[in-house]
Design a protein around this motif. Structure first.
Motif, short mmCIF file in Angstrom:
data_model
loop_
_atom_site.label_atom_id
_atom_site.label_comp_id
_atom_site.label_asym_id
_atom_site.label_seq_id
_atom_site.Cartn_x
_atom_site.Cartn_y
_atom_site.Cartn_z
N PHE A 145 1.94 6.78 -0.38
CA PHE A 145 1.05 5.88 0.35
C PHE A 145 -0.37 6.01 -0.17
O PHE A 145 -0.85 7.12 -0.41
N LEU A 183 -3.48 3.71 3.99
CA LEU A 183 -2.30 3.53 4.85
C LEU A 183 -1.97 4.79 5.65
O LEU A 183 -1.20 4.75 6.60
N ARG A 184 -2.56 5.89 5.27
CA ARG A 184 -2.23 7.18 5.90
C ARG A 184 -2.82 7.29 7.30
O ARG A 184 -3.89 6.77 7.59
N GLN A 220 0.81 -1.22 0.00
CA GLN A 220 0.00 0.00 0.00
C GLN A 220 0.85 1.26 0.00
O GLN A 220 0.31 2.37 0.02
N GLY A 221 2.18 1.11 0.00
CA GLY A 221 3.04 2.28 -0.02
C GLY A 221 4.49 1.88 -0.10
O GLY A 221 4.83 0.69 -0.08
N GLY A 253 4.28 6.33 7.69
CA GLY A 253 5.22 7.31 7.15
C GLY A 253 6.43 7.48 8.05
O GLY A 253 7.58 7.46 7.59
#
Length: 165
Positions: A93, A97-98, A70-71, A103
């Motif tokens: 992302f 996923l955020r 997803q990222g 991150g």
């Protein structure tokens, strides 16, 4: 311990991840107005990231959640720059996923690789409007600089950061 719905894992990119990462880059970039020339969306490297980051002093990591990529993000020597400077590259992302801490976790992994490779500074380029990303960079210790460094070919970016490693 059972896995929670927000759980994610980070691992080095593999060839099987190339299509997923290309799709993520090409999905996320337009979300922030990055269309046309001068952006990673048109960079041919996006289609074969596992090969591009297999070069010396390069690393790219993917973030998996629920069994799917997803990222991702990585580091590589800054093109046209000093040998002591790397670039944080192609960190994107999906919305799913955020806000989960992925991150910050991925940033830590990338910066640890940069230090292992012997880089002294990490540079990055981004776009105004990528506010959450810029908050992450600043929390990590990146400082905004006045102009671009090296020869990245990403002429569409308008915000630049540097971190002393």
């Amino acid at each position: 311990m059972p896995e929670t719905a927000d759980a994610f894992s980070i691992r080095p990119i593999e060839t099987r991840d190339d299509a997923a990462m290309a799709s993520i880059v090409r999905t996320v970039m337009p979300e922030f107005g990055a269309k046309g020339t001068g952006f990673a969306i048109n960079d041919p490297e996006v289609d074969w990231m596992s090969r591009a980051y297999a070069e010396p002093r390069c690393a790219y990591f993917v973030v998996e959640r629920g069994g799917e990529v997803q990222g991702g993000g990585g580091v590589a020597p800054l093109e046209g720059g000093d040998a002591g400077v790397c670039e944080l590259r192609k960190m994107y992302f999906l919305p799913s996923l955020r806000g989960l801490g992925a991150g910050a976790a991925l940033m830590a992994r990338c910066l640890a690789a940069a230090r292992r490779f012997g880089f002294e500074h990490c540079y990055l380029e981004t776009l105004s409007g990528m506010d959450a990303a810029m908050r992450l960079y600043e929390r990590t210790g990146f400082r905004r600089i006045d102009g671009s460094m090296g020869a990245t070919g990403h002429g569409g970016c308008n915000t630049f950061y540097l971190l002393d490693l």
